[in-house]
Enzyme design. Structure first.
Site, PDB file in Angstrom:
ATOM      1  N   ASN A   1       0.856  -1.194   0.000  1.00 58.77           N
ATOM      2  CA  ASN A   1       0.000   0.000   0.000  1.00 58.77           C
ATOM      3  C   ASN A   1       0.896   1.251   0.000  1.00 58.77           C
ATOM      4  O   ASN A   1       1.725   1.431   0.902  1.00 58.77           O
ATOM      5  CB  ASN A   1      -0.900  -0.044   1.242  1.00 58.77           C
ATOM      6  CG  ASN A   1      -1.846   1.134   1.321  1.00 58.77           C
ATOM      7  OD1 ASN A   1      -1.444   2.270   1.063  1.00 58.77           O
ATOM      8  ND2 ASN A   1      -3.085   0.889   1.682  1.00 58.77           N
TER       9      ASN A   1
ATOM     10  N   HIS B   1       0.922   6.252   1.903  1.00 59.89           N
ATOM     11  CA  HIS B   1       1.637   7.218   2.737  1.00 59.89           C
ATOM     12  C   HIS B   1       2.871   7.820   2.071  1.00 59.89           C
ATOM     13  O   HIS B   1       3.456   8.757   2.589  1.00 59.89           O
ATOM     14  CB  HIS B   1       1.904   6.633   4.122  1.00 59.89           C
ATOM     15  CG  HIS B   1       0.584   6.367   4.793  1.00 59.89           C
ATOM     16  ND1 HIS B   1      -0.301   7.380   5.085  1.00 59.89           N
ATOM     17  CD2 HIS B   1      -0.044   5.216   5.133  1.00 59.89           C
ATOM     18  CE1 HIS B   1      -1.412   6.867   5.593  1.00 59.89           C
ATOM     19  NE2 HIS B   1      -1.283   5.556   5.635  1.00 59.89           N
TER      20      HIS B   1
ATOM     21  N   HIS C   1      -5.643   3.647  -1.646  1.00 55.75           N
ATOM     22  CA  HIS C   1      -6.958   4.024  -1.149  1.00 55.75           C
ATOM     23  C   HIS C   1      -7.234   5.469  -1.543  1.00 55.75           C
ATOM     24  O   HIS C   1      -6.576   6.385  -1.054  1.00 55.75           O
ATOM     25  CB  HIS C   1      -6.962   3.866   0.385  1.00 55.75           C
ATOM     26  CG  HIS C   1      -8.282   4.159   1.030  1.00 55.75           C
ATOM     27  ND1 HIS C   1      -8.466   4.050   2.383  1.00 55.75           N
ATOM     28  CD2 HIS C   1      -9.473   4.530   0.522  1.00 55.75           C
ATOM     29  CE1 HIS C   1      -9.724   4.361   2.683  1.00 55.75           C
ATOM     30  NE2 HIS C   1     -10.354   4.661   1.573  1.00 55.75           N
TER      31      HIS C   1
ATOM     32  N   ARG D   1      -9.307   8.241  -0.872  1.00 55.05           N
ATOM     33  CA  ARG D   1     -10.295   8.652   0.139  1.00 55.05           C
ATOM     34  C   ARG D   1     -11.142   9.796  -0.399  1.00 55.05           C
ATOM     35  O   ARG D   1     -10.704  10.554  -1.268  1.00 55.05           O
ATOM     36  CB  ARG D   1      -9.588   9.088   1.419  1.00 55.05           C
ATOM     37  CG  ARG D   1      -8.937   7.939   2.168  1.00 55.05           C
ATOM     38  CD  ARG D   1      -8.437   8.402   3.523  1.00 55.05           C
ATOM     39  NE  ARG D   1      -9.528   8.572   4.448  1.00 55.05           N
ATOM     40  CZ  ARG D   1      -9.837   7.719   5.421  1.00 55.05           C
ATOM     41  NH1 ARG D   1      -9.132   6.630   5.603  1.00 55.05           N
ATOM     42  NH2 ARG D   1     -10.849   7.969   6.213  1.00 55.05           N
TER      43      ARG D   1
ATOM     44  N   ARG E   1      -6.860  12.812   0.984  1.00 54.75           N
ATOM     45  CA  ARG E   1      -5.778  13.245   1.879  1.00 54.75           C
ATOM     46  C   ARG E   1      -4.440  12.614   1.529  1.00 54.75           C
ATOM     47  O   ARG E   1      -3.395  13.106   1.902  1.00 54.75           O
ATOM     48  CB  ARG E   1      -6.122  12.936   3.343  1.00 54.75           C
ATOM     49  CG  ARG E   1      -6.078  11.494   3.697  1.00 54.75           C
ATOM     50  CD  ARG E   1      -6.257  11.279   5.179  1.00 54.75           C
ATOM     51  NE  ARG E   1      -7.608  11.540   5.601  1.00 54.75           N
ATOM     52  CZ  ARG E   1      -8.191  10.903   6.626  1.00 54.75           C
ATOM     53  NH1 ARG E   1      -7.511  10.016   7.315  1.00 54.75           N
ATOM     54  NH2 ARG E   1      -9.430  11.158   6.971  1.00 54.75           N
TER      55      ARG E   1
ATOM     56  N   GLU F   1      -8.690   0.519  -3.096  1.00 60.43           N
ATOM     57  CA  GLU F   1      -9.512   0.570  -1.874  1.00 60.43           C
ATOM     58  C   GLU F   1     -10.481   1.729  -1.997  1.00 60.43           C
ATOM     59  O   GLU F   1     -10.070   2.859  -2.287  1.00 60.43           O
ATOM     60  CB  GLU F   1      -8.631   0.772  -0.647  1.00 60.43           C
ATOM     61  CG  GLU F   1      -7.836  -0.455  -0.292  1.00 60.43           C
ATOM     62  CD  GLU F   1      -7.015  -0.215   0.968  1.00 60.43           C
ATOM     63  OE1 GLU F   1      -7.183   0.821   1.621  1.00 60.43           O
ATOM     64  OE2 GLU F   1      -6.191  -1.072   1.264  1.00 60.43           O
TER      65      GLU F   1
ATOM     66  N   THR G   1      -8.481   3.751   8.564  1.00 60.67           N
ATOM     67  CA  THR G   1      -9.700   2.942   8.512  1.00 60.67           C
ATOM     68  C   THR G   1      -9.866   2.175   9.822  1.00 60.67           C
ATOM     69  O   THR G   1      -9.150   1.213  10.086  1.00 60.67           O
ATOM     70  CB  THR G   1      -9.637   1.972   7.310  1.00 60.67           C
ATOM     71  OG1 THR G   1      -9.247   2.715   6.162  1.00 60.67           O
ATOM     72  CG2 THR G   1     -10.978   1.335   7.065  1.00 60.67           C
TER      73      THR G   1
ATOM     74  N   GLU H   1     -11.220  -9.313   3.200  1.00 57.08           N
ATOM     75  CA  GLU H   1      -9.949  -8.950   3.822  1.00 57.08           C
ATOM     76  C   GLU H   1     -10.222  -8.737   5.312  1.00 57.08           C
ATOM     77  O   GLU H   1     -11.071  -7.909   5.674  1.00 57.08           O
ATOM     78  CB  GLU H   1      -9.360  -7.684   3.186  1.00 57.08           C
ATOM     79  CG  GLU H   1      -8.056  -7.276   3.868  1.00 57.08           C
ATOM     80  CD  GLU H   1      -7.208  -6.312   3.049  1.00 57.08           C
ATOM     81  OE1 GLU H   1      -7.276  -6.341   1.814  1.00 57.08           O
ATOM     82  OE2 GLU H   1      -6.472  -5.526   3.671  1.00 57.08           O
TER      83      GLU H   1
ATOM     84  N   HIS I   1      -3.795  -4.360   7.825  1.00 54.45           N
ATOM     85  CA  HIS I   1      -3.929  -3.139   8.607  1.00 54.45           C
ATOM     86  C   HIS I   1      -3.027  -3.200   9.846  1.00 54.45           C
ATOM     87  O   HIS I   1      -3.194  -4.045  10.705  1.00 54.45           O
ATOM     88  CB  HIS I   1      -5.359  -2.843   9.069  1.00 54.45           C
ATOM     89  CG  HIS I   1      -5.536  -1.371   9.366  1.00 54.45           C
ATOM     90  ND1 HIS I   1      -6.014  -0.477   8.432  1.00 54.45           N
ATOM     91  CD2 HIS I   1      -5.221  -0.654  10.447  1.00 54.45           C
ATOM     92  CE1 HIS I   1      -6.015   0.727   8.954  1.00 54.45           C
ATOM     93  NE2 HIS I   1      -5.531   0.656  10.171  1.00 54.45           N
TER      94      HIS I   1
ATOM     95  N   HIS J   1       1.633   1.373   5.867  1.00 60.59           N
ATOM     96  CA  HIS J   1       2.202   2.415   6.729  1.00 60.59           C
ATOM     97  C   HIS J   1       3.561   2.018   7.303  1.00 60.59           C
ATOM     98  O   HIS J   1       4.508   2.804   7.266  1.00 60.59           O
ATOM     99  CB  HIS J   1       1.214   2.734   7.862  1.00 60.59           C
ATOM    100  CG  HIS J   1       1.666   3.842   8.751  1.00 60.59           C
ATOM    101  ND1 HIS J   1       2.376   3.629   9.912  1.00 60.59           N
ATOM    102  CD2 HIS J   1       1.550   5.190   8.630  1.00 60.59           C
ATOM    103  CE1 HIS J   1       2.650   4.785  10.464  1.00 60.59           C
ATOM    104  NE2 HIS J   1       2.164   5.747   9.715  1.00 60.59           N
TER     105      HIS J   1
HETATM  106  N1  PXP Z   1      -5.952  -3.126   4.031  1.00 60.92           N
HETATM  107  C1  PXP Z   1      -6.917  -2.178   4.039  1.00 60.92           C
HETATM  108  C2  PXP Z   1      -8.274  -2.562   3.559  1.00 60.92           C
HETATM  109  C3  PXP Z   1      -6.639  -0.869   4.475  1.00 60.92           C
HETATM  110  O1  PXP Z   1      -7.623   0.049   4.479  1.00 60.92           O
HETATM  111  C4  PXP Z   1      -5.320  -0.547   4.856  1.00 60.92           C
HETATM  112  C5  PXP Z   1      -4.997   0.850   5.256  1.00 60.92           C
HETATM  113  O2  PXP Z   1      -5.265   1.728   4.226  1.00 60.92           O
HETATM  114  C6  PXP Z   1      -4.350  -1.549   4.795  1.00 60.92           C
HETATM  115  C7  PXP Z   1      -4.697  -2.839   4.403  1.00 60.92           C
HETATM  116  C8  PXP Z   1      -2.921  -1.287   5.129  1.00 60.92           C
HETATM  117  O3  PXP Z   1      -2.791  -0.859   6.448  1.00 60.92           O
HETATM  118  P1  PXP Z   1      -1.409  -0.271   6.938  1.00 60.92           P
HETATM  119  O4  PXP Z   1      -1.130   0.948   6.156  1.00 60.92           O
HETATM  120  O5  PXP Z   1      -1.652  -0.022   8.388  1.00 60.92           O
HETATM  121  O6  PXP Z   1      -0.364  -1.339   6.698  1.00 60.92           O
END
Ligand code: PXP
Length: 244
Positions: free
Chosen positions: A9, A12, A45, A47, A51, A72, A103, A153, A192, A215
């Site tokens: 992901n 960030h 994602h 949003r 952001r 996402e 989230t 998920e 997450h 993240h």
């Molecule tokens: N999966 C989903 C559905 C999410 O919304 C997120 C955060 O955007 C992640 C995975 C990844 O989470 P993290 O950035 O905390 O690793």
């Protein structure tokens, strides 16, 4: 045991870019680096408040990245139209509240079946693989199956946030939910909050096919570089998966 995919992901990277409003660092460049480091897919994602990832990022990711894109999205008409325009490989439906920092918690599929079913069907009809981002609760898995989603998920945020017995309890819920997913024929992903410290017990769950991690990888990149952070995560996942 089946292979475990890593979806990186890149939200960030865009968060840092947006802090100054310019073009650097570029999330698409990060996606290329993730591919070079062994990621199996890219997750982003978009949003409602933009952001981090922006519309033009989604367009460029769709056009320039060879890896499958996991888009996402909140369950809104605006996001549905964007998904249908770009036709990513996958769309993960997530709950979204403006005031949340990230989230928080999973989607309530049980309580919103009638609203979500047509959205899932329109995405599926466009050839997009739909997943529902849910808590590790068998009722949410059953409802996801009922409305036609082929993938779920599981939200690992509570497991990552807790320690000791509470974390063990959260892990047990995820293990059970992943077994339930396989029993009812759903593909199971998780994500997450995962980090080097928390990834292995999740990666060891045999019926989980994909982890989505962002993240921590972007944060760790400050110290070791993005490719190195992804490679190390990949290594920990593989170790956990192939443990005798
Ligand atoms: N999966 C989903 C559905 C999410 O919304 C997120 C955060 O955007 C992640 C995975 C990844 O989470 P993290 O950035 O905390 O690793």
């Amino acid at each position: 045991m089946s292979a475990l995919r890593l979806g990186v992901n890149i939200d960030h990277v865009a968060t840092i870019r947006n802090a100054r409003g310019g073009l650097h660092p570029d999330p698409v460049r990060a996606a290329h680096m993730a591919a070079a480091a062994g990621a199996d897919g890219i997750t982003a994602h978009l949003r409602e408040d933009r952001r981090h990832i922006a519309d033009h990022d989604i367009a460029r990711l769709s056009n320039e990245i060879a890896l499958p894109l996991n888009f996402e999205m909140a369950a809104t008409e605006e996001m549905l139209a964007i998904a249908l325009r770009h036709r990513p490989h996958a769309a993960c439906i997530v709950p979204e509240r403006r005031e949340e920092r990230t989230t928080e918690g999973g989607l309530d599929v049980v309580g919103a079946k009638d609203r979500l079913r047509p959205l899932v069907h329109r995405l599926r009809d466009a050839g997009i693989r739909v997943s529902m981002f849910i808590e590790a609760d068998p009722r949410q898995l059953d409802a996801s199956l009922e409305i036609g989603a082929p993938v779920v998920e599981l939200h690992t945020g509570a497991y990552c946030d807790h320690t000791g017995d509470e974390r063990d309890r959260e892990l047990a819920r995820i293990v059970e939910a992943a077994a339930h997913a396989a029993a009812i024929g759903l593909e199971c992903h998780a994500g997450h909050g995962l980090s080097y410290d928390t990834v292995k017990p999740i990666a060891a769950i045999p019926t989980i096919a994909e982890l989505n991690i962002g993240h921590f990888l972007v944060g760790e990149a400050i110290f070791v570089g993005f490719e190195a952070s992804i490679r190390h995560m990949r290594q920990l996942m593989d170790e956990a998966r192939h443990r005798p």
